[in-house]
Motif scaffolding. Structure first.
Motif, short mmCIF file in Angstrom:
data_model
loop_
_atom_site.label_atom_id
_atom_site.label_comp_id
_atom_site.label_asym_id
_atom_site.label_seq_id
_atom_site.Cartn_x
_atom_site.Cartn_y
_atom_site.Cartn_z
N MET A 132 32.94 8.29 12.30
CA MET A 132 32.52 7.69 11.03
C MET A 132 31.91 6.30 11.32
O MET A 132 30.87 5.94 10.78
N GLY A 133 32.58 5.56 12.19
CA GLY A 133 31.95 4.39 12.80
C GLY A 133 31.99 3.07 12.05
O GLY A 133 31.42 2.10 12.52
N VAL A 134 32.63 3.02 10.92
CA VAL A 134 32.77 1.73 10.23
C VAL A 134 34.25 1.36 10.26
O VAL A 134 35.09 2.17 9.85
N TYR A 135 34.56 0.20 10.78
CA TYR A 135 35.97 -0.16 11.00
C TYR A 135 36.43 -1.24 10.01
O TYR A 135 36.85 -2.32 10.42
N GLY A 136 36.35 -0.95 8.75
CA GLY A 136 36.67 -1.97 7.74
C GLY A 136 38.15 -2.04 7.41
O GLY A 136 38.98 -1.40 8.05
N TYR A 137 38.46 -2.84 6.41
CA TYR A 137 39.85 -3.00 5.97
C TYR A 137 40.44 -1.67 5.51
O TYR A 137 39.77 -0.86 4.87
#
Ligand SMILES: Cc1ncc(COP(=O)(O)O)c(C=O)c1O
Length: 390
Positions: free
Chosen positions: A57-62
């Motif tokens: 998925m590649g998005v490492y947000g909160y």
């Protein structure tokens, strides 16, 4: 997967492998790392799959909405330990050394005494001293090569300023799975001395057949107002780098105090640990742990047999954990000499006994959570290093 696979961990920022030469002088070239308590195995596929999915998925947000994570913890504790945990009882800390430090911070004040049953996991004393509290050692009795609690002796070792006791259950480094009577004795002792009881149960899943771990929370409901439970996925699934742990508190007043300190220090969890924990606490994770424990049991027997064949050496019979506690006192050698033989002649990096507190002086701790071929190689080297005793 096979636990027999040798995975090269050099050059991966592994403290156990990449630092054994600088810390112990055990050569990287052909040394065997049997110190730090992590395993040389990959975690179950469900755990690495969770990370792959996250990475794809590649998005490492909160991270938000941790209900499924909390439910996975609740499922595991009920399924594997017959222990009922409620969602709002669970805090997530940066591992259990951090959990211990948070308990010391939240429930004691500077110069208080904190009771440890020594020898015991060395980070407890480190945290207590760094926080300006005093370690009060209550020594485990050694009866027929096995640690037992000695409450009568402990009464005389108390100094009167103690406010907390930290229990290691199952015990590192003795490998004991405490019995219900022993745990009840600890509960009574804490009531008698008005102590907060912090029960570190990080090794609770690594228990060998014939032994049953009892969560302290299931022992005596009358201590609920002084009990703090600590568990983690990290030892069980070999994901200690995620630095994640759970402090589980049933009592609302204790929980409010602990939560207030977490808030004051601005602590919240790392999403990688949460993703891995949710995947690990699953039927697939459970099946992997069952296989792991059988494998570790095999390693344990190999090391025990080899140690028993060397006159003067004795390993404590492990009921749990992959940390074998070996007594060298029967060799008649000083600590420097037996340690030199293990590190320089056998080229094995181990933990030194005295760091675990009083009672550890003549011991070295061997981590057997490594492919069997390495345990066998270590056994051959030990036999050679002490061959003059044969
Ligand atoms: C009893 C005990 N508690 C805590 C830890 C470490 O916990 P963490 O890596 O979560 O800080 C260990 C590691 O060996 C341990 O044996």
């Amino acid at each position: 997967m096979s636990f027999d696979e040798i995975i090269d961990r050099f050059g991966t920022h592994s403290v156990k492998w990449d630092m054994m030469e600088s810390i112990y002088g055990v050569p990287a070239k052909d040394g065997i790392a049997m110190w730090v308590a992590d395993m040389d195995f990959r975690p179950p596929k469900c755990v690495s799959d969770a990370l792959v999915k996250m990475n794809d998925m590649g998005v490492y947000g909160y991270y938000g909405d941790d209900a499924a994570y909390r439910d996975a913890i609740r499922w595991w504790m009920k399924e594997r330990h017959n222990w009922t945990v409620e969602r709002d009882e669970i805090f997530t800390t940066h591992g259990l050394v951090n959990g211990t430090a948070m308990c010391v911070d939240a429930f004691t004040k500077p110069e208080d005494g904190i009771v440890l049953m020594t020898p015991v996991y060395h980070a407890f004393a480190k945290v207590i001293k760094a926080a300006g509290r005093e370690v009060v050692e209550c020594q485990l009795a050694l009866n027929d090569g096995r640690y037992e609690m000695d409450f009568d002796a402990w009464e005389t070792q108390m100094k009167g300023h103690e406010t907390m006791l930290i229990l290691c259950s199952p015990h590192n480094p003795g490998g004991r799975v405490w019995t219900r009577d022993e745990l009840q004795g600890v509960a009574d002792f804490c009531k008698r001395h008005n102590l907060i009881l912090v029960s570190d149960e990080i090794h609770h899943d690594l228990v060998f057949a014939g032994n049953t771990h009892i969560p302290m929370a299931n022992v005596d409901s009358s201590i609920a107002d002084r009990l703090v439970m600590m568990t983690a996925t990290t030892k069980t699934f070999n994901i200690a780098g995620s630095h994640s742990g759970n402090v589980i508190i049933a009592d609302p007043a204790l929980r409010a105090k602990f939560g207030a300190r977490m808030a004051a220090l601005g602590l919240s969890a790392n999403s990688f640990g949460l993703f891995m924990a949710e995947a690990a606490y699953s039927p697939e994770g459970a099946a992997w742990v069952d296989d792991l424990v059988v494998y570790l049991d095999g390693n344990r027997k190999i090391l025990d047999t080899a140690i028993a064949d060397i006159p003067g050496l004795a390993s404590m019979e492990l009921e749990a954990t992959y940390l074998s506690w070996v007594d060298f006192s029967g060799t008649g050698m000083g600590r420097e000499e037996f340690t030199r033989r293990v590190e320089k002649d056998a080229r094995i990096a181990v933990n030194h006994g005295p760091t675990f507190g009083t009672g550890g002086e003549n011991y070295l701790r061997f981590n057997i959570a490594t492919p069997r071929a390495r345990v066998q190689e270590a056994c051959e080297r030990l036999a050679e290093a002490f061959s003059d005793l044969q």
